[in-house]
Write an enzyme that holds these catalytic residues in place. Structure first.
Site, PDB file in Angstrom:
ATOM      1  CB  ILE A  83      32.928   6.105 -83.740  1.00  0.00           C
ATOM      2  CG1 ILE A  83      31.689   6.105 -84.371  1.00  0.00           C
ATOM      3  CG2 ILE A  83      33.770   4.848 -84.463  1.00  0.00           C
ATOM      4  CD1 ILE A  83      30.600   5.021 -84.188  1.00  0.00           C
ATOM      5  CB  CYS A 125      25.812   2.969 -88.663  1.00  0.00           C
ATOM      6  SG  CYS A 125      25.049   4.751 -88.738  1.00  0.00           S
ATOM      7  CG  ASN A 126      21.651   3.754 -91.578  1.00  0.00           C
ATOM      8  OD1 ASN A 126      20.747   2.957 -91.302  1.00  0.00           O
ATOM      9  ND2 ASN A 126      21.612   5.164 -91.379  1.00  0.00           N
ATOM     10  CB  ALA A 155      21.197   4.260-103.205  1.00  0.00           C
ATOM     11  CG  HIS A 171      19.978   3.500 -87.903  1.00  0.00           C
ATOM     12  ND1 HIS A 171      19.675   4.785 -87.893  1.00  0.00           N
ATOM     13  CD2 HIS A 171      21.264   3.482 -87.915  1.00  0.00           C
ATOM     14  CE1 HIS A 171      20.739   5.621 -87.837  1.00  0.00           C
ATOM     15  NE2 HIS A 171      21.703   4.895 -87.812  1.00  0.00           N
ATOM     16  CD  GLN A 191      22.305   4.508 -83.014  1.00  0.00           C
ATOM     17  OE1 GLN A 191      21.694   3.430 -83.385  1.00  0.00           O
ATOM     18  NE2 GLN A 191      22.098   5.015 -82.040  1.00  0.00           N
TER      19      GLN A 191
END
Ligand code: NAD
Length: 341
Positions: free
Chosen positions: A12, A140-141, A195, A220, A301
């Protein structure tokens, strides 16, 4: 010009550093590297100044003949914002030092939410970060989930979200991670942490996520179902996504791209490092049944959070009050566009 430093020059950090170099309202003062490996030599070739975490680390660089300008403390003396891209959990350990030097701080998704004042996603809550001392750009997700939720929510309020997350096993350089030959429940217990992480940015959303890890390193993939309150047709949804920043639609029938390998190959032909910071939505997979929209989306990602880091810097100062203007400026500088062909 806002003076930026990057602590941690890995997957990153090196991407954020290059992205900062491309902006006309910020300058890269230098990056902190732990090891004198080939990426240090590449950074020097790019004209990037290198700092070491400590004086002991500095000696390692000197022994290897790689020039360093000083330590992290020296870098912190000369920056307005530090982007922490050290391994997950390490940012928390550095936080006190950043506070001591009174610099603004951008952390990454591997940190706990408590590390910063705001968990951040440009399309959802840019304004909440204005003038703050610190933000955490979510993982990322989570960034991918937030992009689709906030883009659709702006057109039809989202009432409930369910997502199945198919995670890449490792980044391409991480040769010791797996699985190599299994589809692993990751985590085994439902719901997955994603979540909860989405809720750190938009607490109002009802969301459930589950996740598996599969033997691939490219991207992903998510299957997302969103219950919305105002009925949209499939062509409404596609038109909204077509207009949205940082979302790229891929039509499998027209392009022949039916998965992550196709996206990556198309990007390899066109872009540095085949980075795809856009959220890639498979147009053919969009389906609408009553008030439920479902679709497949792919997330690169290694790069999806890079434009968010740039917006986060702009919000913290604040350099730009209008989220759309910052997003547009970042995307033009990074040459993000709607097509890989
Ligand atoms: P990475 O391991 O690729 O990079 C971390 C870098 O920090 C390495 O170059 C390492 O040498 C360096 N480092 C180690 N100790 C250090 C120290 N004491 N001081 C300064 N630098 C040090 O990790 P990454 O994948 O770039 O992850 C960084 C952060 O970004 C994590 O919070 C991670 O969760 C998050 N993130 C990663 C991804 C991804 O897919 N790789 C995606 C989104 C967010």
């Amino acid at each position: 010009m806002v003076r930026v430093g990057v602590n941690g020059y890995g997957t990153i950090g090196k991407r954020v550093a290059l992205a900062v170099l491309k902006q006309d309202d910020m300058s890269l003062v230098g990056v902190v590297k732990k090891n004198a490996d080939y990426t240090a030599l590449q950074a020097r070739k790019l004209g990037i100044k290198i700092y070491a975490p400590t004086e002991d680390d500095m000696k390692k660089f000197e022994d290897s003949g790689v020039k360093v300008e000083g330590t992290l403390r020296d870098l912190l003396e000369g920056v307005d914002v530090i982007v922490d891209a050290t391994p997950g959990g390490m940012g928390e350990q550095y936080r006190k030092l950043y506070d001591q030097f009174k610099v603004k701080q951008v952390f990454q998704g591997g940190e706990k939410p408590e590390v910063a004042e705001v968990s951040f996603s440009s399309l959802c809550n840019y304004s909440e970060a204005l003038g703050k001392r610190s933000v955490r750009v979510v993982s990322c997700n989570t960034t991918g989930l937030l992009r689709i939720i906030c883009v659709l929510n702006a057109n039809s309020p989202v009432e409930r979200v369910k997502a199945v997350i198919i995670r890449r096993a490792a980044d391409p350089k991480e040769v010791k991670r797996g699985p190599i030959n299994s589809i692993e429940l990751d985590p085994p217990k439902a719901p997955s942490h994603h979540a909860k992480d989405v809720k750190t940015v938009i607490p109002w959303v009802k969301i459930t996520t589950v996740a598996v890890a599969v033997p691939t390193t490219l991207m992903h993939m998510h299957h997302v179902t969103l219950k919305v309150s105002k009925k949209l047709t499939k062509s409404d949804v596609i038109a909204v996504l077509e207009e949205a920043p940082r979302v790229m639609l891929v039509n499998a029938e027209k392009t022949g791209i039916t998965g992550t390998a196709g996206i990556v190959e198309a990007s390899r032909d066109l872009r540095l490092r085949y980075d795809v910071p856009e959220l890639v939505v498979f147009e053919d997979s969009v389906s609408v049944e009553d008030d439920e929209i479902s679709l497949f989306q792919a997330i690169h990602q290694e790069s999806i959070v890079v434009p968010e880091n740039i917006d986060a810097i702009r919000a913290l100062i604040p350099l730009e009050l209008d989220p759309a203007k910052s997003i547009g400026k970042t995307d033009r500088a990074l040459e993000l566009n709607k097509r890989l062909w």
